[in-house]
Design a protein around this motif. Structure first.
Motif, PDB file in Angstrom:
ATOM      1  N   GLN A   1      -2.187  -6.980   6.789  1.00  0.00           N
ATOM      2  CA  GLN A   1      -1.055  -7.879   6.969  1.00  0.00           C
ATOM      3  C   GLN A   1      -0.742  -8.657   5.691  1.00  0.00           C
ATOM      4  O   GLN A   1       0.434  -8.812   5.326  1.00  0.00           O
ATOM      5  CB  GLN A   1      -1.325  -8.857   8.110  1.00  0.00           C
ATOM      6  CG  GLN A   1      -0.122  -9.725   8.458  1.00  0.00           C
ATOM      7  CD  GLN A   1      -0.353 -10.539   9.719  1.00  0.00           C
ATOM      8  OE1 GLN A   1      -1.328 -11.290   9.814  1.00  0.00           O
ATOM      9  NE2 GLN A   1       0.535 -10.395  10.699  1.00  0.00           N
ATOM     10  N   ARG A   2      -1.754  -9.115   4.969  1.00  0.00           N
ATOM     11  CA  ARG A   2      -1.533  -9.847   3.708  1.00  0.00           C
ATOM     12  C   ARG A   2      -0.822  -8.970   2.695  1.00  0.00           C
ATOM     13  O   ARG A   2       0.101  -9.419   2.000  1.00  0.00           O
ATOM     14  CB  ARG A   2      -2.863 -10.326   3.119  1.00  0.00           C
ATOM     15  CG  ARG A   2      -3.498 -11.485   3.846  1.00  0.00           C
ATOM     16  CD  ARG A   2      -4.581 -12.136   3.002  1.00  0.00           C
ATOM     17  NE  ARG A   2      -5.634 -11.234   2.565  1.00  0.00           N
ATOM     18  CZ  ARG A   2      -6.677 -10.883   3.291  1.00  0.00           C
ATOM     19  NH1 ARG A   2      -6.802 -11.351   4.537  1.00  0.00           N
ATOM     20  NH2 ARG A   2      -7.601 -10.082   2.807  1.00  0.00           N
ATOM     21  N   MET A   3      -1.253  -7.717   2.609  1.00  0.00           N
ATOM     22  CA  MET A   3      -0.634  -6.820   1.640  1.00  0.00           C
ATOM     23  C   MET A   3       0.831  -6.551   1.991  1.00  0.00           C
ATOM     24  O   MET A   3       1.689  -6.467   1.106  1.00  0.00           O
ATOM     25  CB  MET A   3      -1.415  -5.499   1.577  1.00  0.00           C
ATOM     26  CG  MET A   3      -2.858  -5.628   1.084  1.00  0.00           C
ATOM     27  SD  MET A   3      -3.019  -6.249  -0.607  1.00  0.00           S
ATOM     28  CE  MET A   3      -3.307  -8.004  -0.314  1.00  0.00           C
ATOM     29  N   ALA A   4       1.123  -6.435   3.277  1.00  0.00           N
ATOM     30  CA  ALA A   4       2.504  -6.170   3.704  1.00  0.00           C
ATOM     31  C   ALA A   4       3.377  -7.409   3.553  1.00  0.00           C
ATOM     32  O   ALA A   4       4.502  -7.326   3.047  1.00  0.00           O
ATOM     33  CB  ALA A   4       2.516  -5.689   5.157  1.00  0.00           C
ATOM     34  N   ALA A   5       2.867  -8.545   3.984  1.00  0.00           N
ATOM     35  CA  ALA A   5       3.656  -9.784   3.941  1.00  0.00           C
ATOM     36  C   ALA A   5       3.987 -10.183   2.507  1.00  0.00           C
ATOM     37  O   ALA A   5       5.072 -10.731   2.235  1.00  0.00           O
ATOM     38  CB  ALA A   5       2.890 -10.906   4.645  1.00  0.00           C
ATOM     39  N   GLY A   6       3.089  -9.908   1.577  1.00  0.00           N
ATOM     40  CA  GLY A   6       3.338 -10.259   0.181  1.00  0.00           C
ATOM     41  C   GLY A   6       4.091  -9.193  -0.579  1.00  0.00           C
ATOM     42  O   GLY A   6       4.244  -9.288  -1.802  1.00  0.00           O
ATOM     43  N   LYS A   7       4.549  -8.173   0.115  1.00  0.00           N
ATOM     44  CA  LYS A   7       5.243  -7.034  -0.481  1.00  0.00           C
ATOM     45  C   LYS A   7       4.402  -6.370  -1.570  1.00  0.00           C
ATOM     46  O   LYS A   7       4.900  -5.843  -2.551  1.00  0.00           O
ATOM     47  CB  LYS A   7       6.599  -7.467  -1.044  1.00  0.00           C
ATOM     48  CG  LYS A   7       7.558  -7.962   0.025  1.00  0.00           C
ATOM     49  CD  LYS A   7       8.924  -8.302  -0.553  1.00  0.00           C
ATOM     50  CE  LYS A   7       9.874  -8.772   0.554  1.00  0.00           C
ATOM     51  NZ  LYS A   7      11.212  -9.127   0.043  1.00  0.00           N
ATOM     52  N   ILE A   8       3.090  -6.433  -1.336  1.00  0.00           N
ATOM     53  CA  ILE A   8       2.146  -5.785  -2.235  1.00  0.00           C
ATOM     54  C   ILE A   8       1.947  -4.333  -1.816  1.00  0.00           C
ATOM     55  O   ILE A   8       1.660  -3.461  -2.640  1.00  0.00           O
ATOM     56  CB  ILE A   8       0.808  -6.549  -2.221  1.00  0.00           C
ATOM     57  CG1 ILE A   8       1.047  -7.990  -2.713  1.00  0.00           C
ATOM     58  CG2 ILE A   8      -0.233  -5.868  -3.094  1.00  0.00           C
ATOM     59  CD1 ILE A   8      -0.122  -8.922  -2.475  1.00  0.00           C
ATOM     60  N   SER A   9       2.120  -4.072  -0.514  1.00  0.00           N
ATOM     61  CA  SER A   9       2.089  -2.718   0.037  1.00  0.00           C
ATOM     62  C   SER A   9       3.367  -2.489   0.821  1.00  0.00           C
ATOM     63  O   SER A   9       3.837  -3.395   1.515  1.00  0.00           O
ATOM     64  CB  SER A   9       0.863  -2.560   0.959  1.00  0.00           C
ATOM     65  OG  SER A   9       0.844  -1.271   1.547  1.00  0.00           O
ATOM     66  N   PRO A  10       3.967  -1.308   0.717  1.00  0.00           N
ATOM     67  CA  PRO A  10       5.216  -1.052   1.446  1.00  0.00           C
ATOM     68  C   PRO A  10       5.004  -1.030   2.957  1.00  0.00           C
ATOM     69  O   PRO A  10       3.986  -0.548   3.443  1.00  0.00           O
ATOM     70  CB  PRO A  10       5.658   0.321   0.939  1.00  0.00           C
ATOM     71  CG  PRO A  10       4.422   0.957   0.408  1.00  0.00           C
ATOM     72  CD  PRO A  10       3.561  -0.153  -0.101  1.00  0.00           C
ATOM     73  N   VAL A  11       5.958  -1.580   3.686  1.00  0.00           N
ATOM     74  CA  VAL A  11       5.866  -1.673   5.141  1.00  0.00           C
ATOM     75  C   VAL A  11       6.372  -0.381   5.790  1.00  0.00           C
ATOM     76  O   VAL A  11       7.422   0.142   5.417  1.00  0.00           O
ATOM     77  CB  VAL A  11       6.668  -2.877   5.664  1.00  0.00           C
ATOM     78  CG1 VAL A  11       6.683  -2.897   7.189  1.00  0.00           C
ATOM     79  CG2 VAL A  11       6.081  -4.171   5.125  1.00  0.00           C
ATOM     80  N   GLY A  12       5.614   0.117   6.765  1.00  0.00           N
ATOM     81  CA  GLY A  12       6.032   1.302   7.521  1.00  0.00           C
ATOM     82  C   GLY A  12       5.868   2.617   6.794  1.00  0.00           C
ATOM     83  O   GLY A  12       6.390   3.638   7.244  1.00  0.00           O
ATOM     84  N   ALA A  13       5.123   2.610   5.689  1.00  0.00           N
ATOM     85  CA  ALA A  13       4.980   3.828   4.892  1.00  0.00           C
ATOM     86  C   ALA A  13       3.787   4.650   5.365  1.00  0.00           C
ATOM     87  O   ALA A  13       2.682   4.126   5.544  1.00  0.00           O
ATOM     88  CB  ALA A  13       4.806   3.471   3.424  1.00  0.00           C
ATOM     89  N   ASP A  14       4.011   5.942   5.583  1.00  0.00           N
ATOM     90  CA  ASP A  14       2.909   6.826   5.925  1.00  0.00           C
ATOM     91  C   ASP A  14       2.412   7.531   4.668  1.00  0.00           C
ATOM     92  O   ASP A  14       2.885   7.270   3.561  1.00  0.00           O
ATOM     93  CB  ASP A  14       3.334   7.834   6.995  1.00  0.00           C
ATOM     94  CG  ASP A  14       4.503   8.713   6.555  1.00  0.00           C
ATOM     95  OD1 ASP A  14       4.803   8.776   5.348  1.00  0.00           O
ATOM     96  OD2 ASP A  14       5.118   9.350   7.433  1.00  0.00           O
ATOM     97  N   THR A  15       1.461   8.432   4.836  1.00  0.00           N
ATOM     98  CA  THR A  15       0.830   9.091   3.692  1.00  0.00           C
ATOM     99  C   THR A  15       1.837   9.838   2.826  1.00  0.00           C
ATOM    100  O   THR A  15       1.772   9.781   1.595  1.00  0.00           O
ATOM    101  CB  THR A  15      -0.267  10.064   4.173  1.00  0.00           C
ATOM    102  OG1 THR A  15      -1.313   9.310   4.798  1.00  0.00           O
ATOM    103  CG2 THR A  15      -0.855  10.851   3.017  1.00  0.00           C
ATOM    104  N   LYS A  16       2.775  10.532   3.450  1.00  0.00           N
ATOM    105  CA  LYS A  16       3.753  11.306   2.679  1.00  0.00           C
ATOM    106  C   LYS A  16       4.594  10.404   1.785  1.00  0.00           C
ATOM    107  O   LYS A  16       4.842  10.720   0.608  1.00  0.00           O
ATOM    108  CB  LYS A  16       4.652  12.099   3.640  1.00  0.00           C
ATOM    109  CG  LYS A  16       5.617  13.034   2.934  1.00  0.00           C
ATOM    110  CD  LYS A  16       6.399  13.880   3.936  1.00  0.00           C
ATOM    111  CE  LYS A  16       7.324  14.862   3.222  1.00  0.00           C
ATOM    112  NZ  LYS A  16       8.089  15.702   4.184  1.00  0.00           N
ATOM    113  N   ILE A  17       5.026   9.277   2.321  1.00  0.00           N
ATOM    114  CA  ILE A  17       5.829   8.339   1.531  1.00  0.00           C
ATOM    115  C   ILE A  17       5.002   7.764   0.396  1.00  0.00           C
ATOM    116  O   ILE A  17       5.471   7.655  -0.750  1.00  0.00           O
ATOM    117  CB  ILE A  17       6.372   7.214   2.433  1.00  0.00           C
ATOM    118  CG1 ILE A  17       7.397   7.775   3.421  1.00  0.00           C
ATOM    119  CG2 ILE A  17       6.994   6.092   1.595  1.00  0.00           C
ATOM    120  CD1 ILE A  17       7.865   6.771   4.460  1.00  0.00           C
TER     121      ILE A  17
END
Length: 447
Positions: free
Chosen positions: A262-278
């Motif tokens: 959640q921290r990575m997603a909320a800080g836009k450090i990790s893309p939200v809703g991205a699966d392995t292919k993306i």
């Protein structure tokens, strides 16, 4: 006198017929029995007729693997001219359901590819058969222990482990350098991963305006996303099953690892809703600082980047950093091979499976895609450890955890885990609430 003539005629006819029979028996016309072979030569002729076996798989339709797959089939057919392999290429996302539907309708493929998430469903549906006798002890006893455990159901090996794919950490050296980091120094702890990812994400955008992310955490909606979540979960000391009982939500590991996601997603450090292919695409185009993936990553990145082997200079790979357990916690997915219960050619199907896990085939597959072997006798071959890349993944395999997938509902449980990830990333729910909403569904599957 008349009766005497008739008797001579009858005798002559009988002698003639007897000679014909004797001549036929010794003529070698294809009906004699070869006692040494145990089969008639007519049966041998029938055996020489070409049979066709079907192989359902997804590697024939993926750019990174379709060429080597074609080479593998061609090599097998050249050595086995009486067997024709017909490939049934099915995209990964539809693979499990399509195989189950086709099998239920009586049109199952002779051989089916699988992974650790799909195999329990195939075994549970009763559409595959044991491989112990078909493949023989020489191969079965050669399977590495972790792989064999995950392929065994009620004491029988139901799937043949083909290529285990331990997950390791890839990092983008170019983005490290732009963020003021040493491009040759990878993180060794999860705390360092979070710190470095934050610095890379602060770069903002690439030169062509695309967002830059520090780390890619698979948080899609499919079961594969749920399975990949195991890596941070295990690093926080999680244990999915204890003595066969579900202990997924016991302790703090589940809530802590969901909190990290959640921290990575909320800080836009990790893309939200991205699966392995993306995420693979983002890493290949220089928009992602770090990403945990399997040993096939190198070939995928070479292909997706459009730079080929030249792209290797822009990234590095290392074992997964340590966290609370003090060990490099990761999982391995695994390509497996199963033989249908419906096949009319089990020996031909077994011959193809034996070839795919043979030394010749595995070296071909390794050279093309960097895959490992699930056979003990092959994993340590010099040809399978020819560079630092291969050595990293062989080292990672020593600490990789097999999924406890003997329960046919395991894949469904992982879809529910993906729902947790969606709740804390897309839905902004707290980890505690995500667990509260989803865990009852997972427990129900196991009860």
């Amino acid at each position: 006198m008349k009766k005497y003539i008739i008797s001579k005629t009858v005798v002559a006819v009988c002698l003639f017929l007897l000679l014909v029979v004797i001549s036929a028996c010794g003529s070698g016309n294809g009906n004699t029995v070869d006692k040494n072979a145990g089969t008639s030569s007519t049966e041998n002729k029938d055996d020489s007729k070409q049979v066709e076996i079907t192989f359902a798989n997804w590697i024939a339709v993926e750019d990174a693997t379709k060429t080597v797959f074609e080479d593998l089939v061609a090599t097998f057919e050249a050595a086995n001219p009486n067997i024709k392999v017909k490939s049934i290429g099915i995209p990964f996302a539809q693979f499990k359901d399509q195989v189950l539907v086709n099998s239920a309708g009586g049109s199952a493929p002779d051989i089916m590819m699988s992974n650790q998430a799909f195999a329990p469903a195939f075994v549970g549906a009763g559409i595959v058969q044991p491989l112990d006798e078909l493949l023989g002890n020489e191969i079965i006893d050669d399977i590495v222990e972790a792989s064999r455990t995950g392929a065994t159901y009620n004491g029988k090996v139901m799937s043949m482990p083909w290529a285990p794919h331990p997950n390791a950490l890839f990092w983008n050296k170019t983005l490290f350098a732009k963020a003021g980091l040493d491009p040759e120094k990878s993180p060794t702890t999860w705390a360092e991963v979070e710190e470095i990812a934050t610095k890379i994400a602060a770069l903002g955008n690439t030169e062509d305006g695309k967002p830059v992310y520090g780390i890619g955490i698979d948080n899609g909606s499919d079961s594969n996303s749920g399975s990949k979540f195991w890596i941070p979960y295990l690093s926080y000391g999680g244990n999915y099953l204890t003595d066969g009982k579900l202990t997924f939500d016991q302790g703090t590991a589940l809530e802590e690892s969901l909190g990290f996601v959640q921290r990575m997603a909320a800080g836009k450090i990790s893309p939200v809703g991205a699966d392995t292919k993306i995420l693979r695409g983002l890493f290949s185009t220089g928009s992602l600082g770090m990403f945990i993936d399997g040993d096939f990553g190198r070939n995928v990145f070479r292909t997706s980047s459009g730079k080929g082997e030249a792209f290797d200079k822009e990234w590095g790979v290392t074992t997964v950093p340590v966290n609370k357990t003090g060990s490099s916690e990761t999982v391995f997915t695994e390509h497996q091979l199963l033989i249908s219960e419906q096949t009319k050619n089990p020996e031909a199907a077994a011959a193809f499976v034996k070839f795919l896990v043979s030394k010749e085939a595995m070296i071909m597959y390794h050279k093309s895609n960097g895959v490992m072997s699930a056979r003990k006798s092959l994993a340590q071959l010099p040809e399978m450890n020819e560079d630092d890349y291969a050595k990293v993944f062989n080292k990672q395999m020593s600490t990789a955890t097999a999924f406890p997938n003997s329960n046919p509902k395991f894949d469904e449980a992982m879809k529910n885990v993906a729902s947790m990830l969606q709740l804390v990333t897309v839905g902004n729910e707290t980890p505690a609430n995500a667990i509260k909403y989803v865990m009852p569904k997972i427990k129900e599957l196991y009860e």
